[in-house]
Design an enzyme around this catalytic site. Sequence first.
Site, mmCIF file in Angstrom:
data_model
loop_
_atom_site.group_PDB
_atom_site.id
_atom_site.type_symbol
_atom_site.label_atom_id
_atom_site.label_comp_id
_atom_site.label_asym_id
_atom_site.label_seq_id
_atom_site.Cartn_x
_atom_site.Cartn_y
_atom_site.Cartn_z
ATOM 1 N N GLY A 173 6.681 -4.893 -3.012
ATOM 2 C CA GLY A 173 6.903 -5.114 -4.446
ATOM 3 C C GLY A 173 8.301 -5.619 -4.757
ATOM 4 O O GLY A 173 9.241 -5.457 -3.978
ATOM 5 N N VAL A 175 10.465 -4.578 -6.933
ATOM 6 C CA VAL A 175 11.514 -3.564 -7.127
ATOM 7 C C VAL A 175 11.456 -2.492 -6.036
ATOM 8 O O VAL A 175 11.987 -1.408 -6.189
ATOM 9 C CB VAL A 175 11.437 -2.902 -8.522
ATOM 10 N N CYS A 176 10.785 -2.831 -4.930
ATOM 11 C CA CYS A 176 10.715 -1.882 -3.810
ATOM 12 C C CYS A 176 11.679 -2.332 -2.726
ATOM 13 O O CYS A 176 11.702 -3.513 -2.364
ATOM 14 C CB CYS A 176 9.299 -1.832 -3.255
ATOM 15 N N ILE A 177 12.486 -1.411 -2.220
ATOM 16 C CA ILE A 177 13.449 -1.768 -1.169
ATOM 17 C C ILE A 177 13.201 -0.965 0.107
ATOM 18 O O ILE A 177 14.080 -0.834 0.952
ATOM 19 C CB ILE A 177 14.909 -1.603 -1.661
ATOM 20 N N THR A 178 11.965 -0.467 0.241
ATOM 21 C CA THR A 178 11.599 0.287 1.451
ATOM 22 C C THR A 178 11.933 -0.507 2.712
ATOM 23 O O THR A 178 12.486 0.017 3.675
ATOM 24 C CB THR A 178 10.088 0.620 1.431
#
Length: 328
Positions: A173, A175-178
Amino acid sequence: MLNEFPIFDYEDIQLIPNKCVIKSRAEADTSVTLGNHTFKLPVVPANMQTILDENVAEQLAKGGYFYIMHRFDEAGRIPFIKRMHNQGLIASISVGVKDYEYDFVRQLKTDAPEYITIDIAHGHADSVISMIQHIKKELPDTFVIAGNVGTPEAVRELENAGADATKVGIGPGKVCITKVKTGFGTGGWQLAALRWCAKAARKPIIADGGIRTHGDIAKSIRFGASMIMIGSLFAGHIESPGKTIEVDGEQFKEYYGSASQYQKGAYKNVEGKRILLPAKGHLQDTLTEMEQDLQSAISYAGGRQVADLKHVDYVIVKNSIWNGDASH
């Protein structure tokens, strides 16, 4: 093995047209069935606090769209189910896997929701399997969605535990920084991961994350998704719960990830970030445009309904005109 599959993402794929068999794209049927209900579109807004609240959920349900209420207002979940059922609307909620959620599920027996999503970042876990089994025992008629996962083994295990659908996508995603924080995930190859997982699935798959354009919805269907969860394209509308912020006379809405410090209220195990999106118009306008674009896609596929997109040919176009996160 994964290495036998070509690795690609949405921007690397172009679908190949077939002869059109309908007179007008308006004849194309974009509806899909998930469980015992049929919905207008194969898309679902992400169950995130800056995407939907109870009012947006109600608007979606009334309009014939699927929705999943987020799990970040825990005390509000039972009143929310009542609110929806009192209007003859479906109730679709999220749960986590902490111990107290087991008691919460037991409390739902008198007024069970139609859909429950078990929503954790790394869904291939004993804790998720245990919760699936618990929900199926307590609420046998509730449709259970479990995730998020990124491998065929995970899909098979969750299905075998009783999940009615699995949600595929680890960190693709906006806004996902996994992927940055942990080194793990399906960011950059989400569409190939979807294809890999779908080949093992016997039940519906919900593709979650990495959708940047409406054409990506058709591509997701082609590679095995029954439903597509979308975050950033649904964020920033007039009805969206995110705060409106003015910068140099322009209106922006905040959008943040579910494991961001903004959502958690604490800087601990952060795997999400906050961004500002230019404020958009009404949510219904985006839904209508998605429907029209999907109807066009079905007509290019030479089809009449969503499932016809599953059979088109495709090419892998590396170094394509966009690059994942570039603004289109």
